[in-house]
Design an enzyme around this catalytic site. Structure first.
Site, short mmCIF file in Angstrom:
data_model
loop_
_atom_site.label_atom_id
_atom_site.label_comp_id
_atom_site.label_asym_id
_atom_site.label_seq_id
_atom_site.Cartn_x
_atom_site.Cartn_y
_atom_site.Cartn_z
N SER A 4 -23.73 26.65 50.33
CA SER A 4 -23.42 25.30 50.80
C SER A 4 -23.05 24.43 49.62
O SER A 4 -23.49 24.67 48.49
CB SER A 4 -24.64 24.69 51.50
OG SER A 4 -24.44 23.31 51.79
N TYR A 47 -33.60 22.49 51.40
CA TYR A 47 -32.36 23.19 51.71
C TYR A 47 -31.45 23.24 50.49
O TYR A 47 -30.91 24.30 50.14
CB TYR A 47 -31.66 22.50 52.87
CG TYR A 47 -30.33 23.08 53.24
CD1 TYR A 47 -30.23 24.33 53.86
CD2 TYR A 47 -29.14 22.39 52.98
CE1 TYR A 47 -28.99 24.87 54.20
CE2 TYR A 47 -27.91 22.92 53.33
CZ TYR A 47 -27.84 24.16 53.94
OH TYR A 47 -26.62 24.69 54.28
#
Length: 255
Positions: free
Chosen positions: A146, A159
């Site tokens: 990501s 995350y």
């Protein structure tokens, strides 16, 4: 002269988290480009029809129980792929979670669950795939990271940490496994329109902020935008690319 090839004809791929969103698009793109596809699923009875779509493209589909937090299931799924489809050439480590929480409020359970899927499960899937690929003389391992591994997203601390870990894990595995003909790369998307991002993007102010931050193209990504990057890294055209994080972020991190 050999020109670059961007297909995966005759290869076998395993995609984790294949029932929906990015995993579904990636599985279908690989099948369209010629691969048989093993589908790693938390619930093999709820694949969203992706197995049928893979078969409609003329390729074999294998539905596998694969909760990436369960290392025994991970290892079994990799081995079943090799045994039932005749090998394993491509692993796409897509499964993961992105629970939102400000750092001050993160619980031990949330922390442990996020690392179990996003880092621990990803590592052991890659490890087991590499064991199979070494025996076959090579293969491609592709992480789905990501942009959160490159930039700070408030409320996504854990995350972000896991996706930064995946980017560096990619480099480490690429260096260790290159001698076996295995490339390891990482695709790092921005916000993509999926079921998982739909609740956040339903807020017009949030969506407008995201579009503004995607500085170059000013649009939310679609799953096939990510699948295209994965297909490139899986294809013969990317034979000399390894240890790399390919940002699919529309220019978010460029400014």
């Amino acid at each position: 002269m050999d020109f670059p090839r961007f297909d995966v004809e005759g290869q076998v791929a395993l995609v984790t988290g294949a029932a929906r969103g990015l995993g579904r698009a990636i599985a279908l793109a690989l099948a369209h480009a010629g691969a048989d596809v093993a589908l790693g699923l938390r619930d093999v009875e709820a694949d969203g029809g992706v197995a049928t779509e893979v078969e409609a493209l003329g390729r074999r589909a294998l539905r596998l129980p694969m909760d990436v937090a369960d290392v025994d299931q991970v290892r079994a799924a990799v081995r079943r792929t090799a045994d039932e489809l005749g090998g394993l050439d491509i692993l796409v480590n897509n499964a993961g979670i992105a629970p939102g929480s400000m750092a001050i409020d993160v619980t031990e359970d949330l922390f442990d669950a996020t690392l179990a899927l996003n880092v621990r499960g990803t590592f052991f899937a890659a490890q087991e795939a590499a064991r199979v690929m070494r025996e076959r003389g090579g293969g491609r391992i592709i992480m789905i990271g990501s942009q959160a591994g490159e930039v700070a997203l408030p409320g996504e601390t854990v995350y972000c940490m896991t996706k930064a870990a995946i980017a560096h894990l990619t480099r480490c595995l690429a260096v260790e496994w290159g001698e076996h003909g295995i490339t390891v790369n990482n695709v790092a998307p921005t916000f993509i329109r999926t079921d998982g991002t739909a609740p956040a993007l339903a807020d017009p102010a949030f969506e407008a902020d995201v579009v503004e931050r995607i500085a170059a193209l000013h649009r939310i990504g679609e799953p096939m935008d990510v699948a295209g990057a994965v297909l490139y890294l899986a294809s013969p055209a990317a034979g000399l690319v390894t240890g790399h994080t390919l940002l699919v972020d529309g220019g978010w991190t460029a400014r």
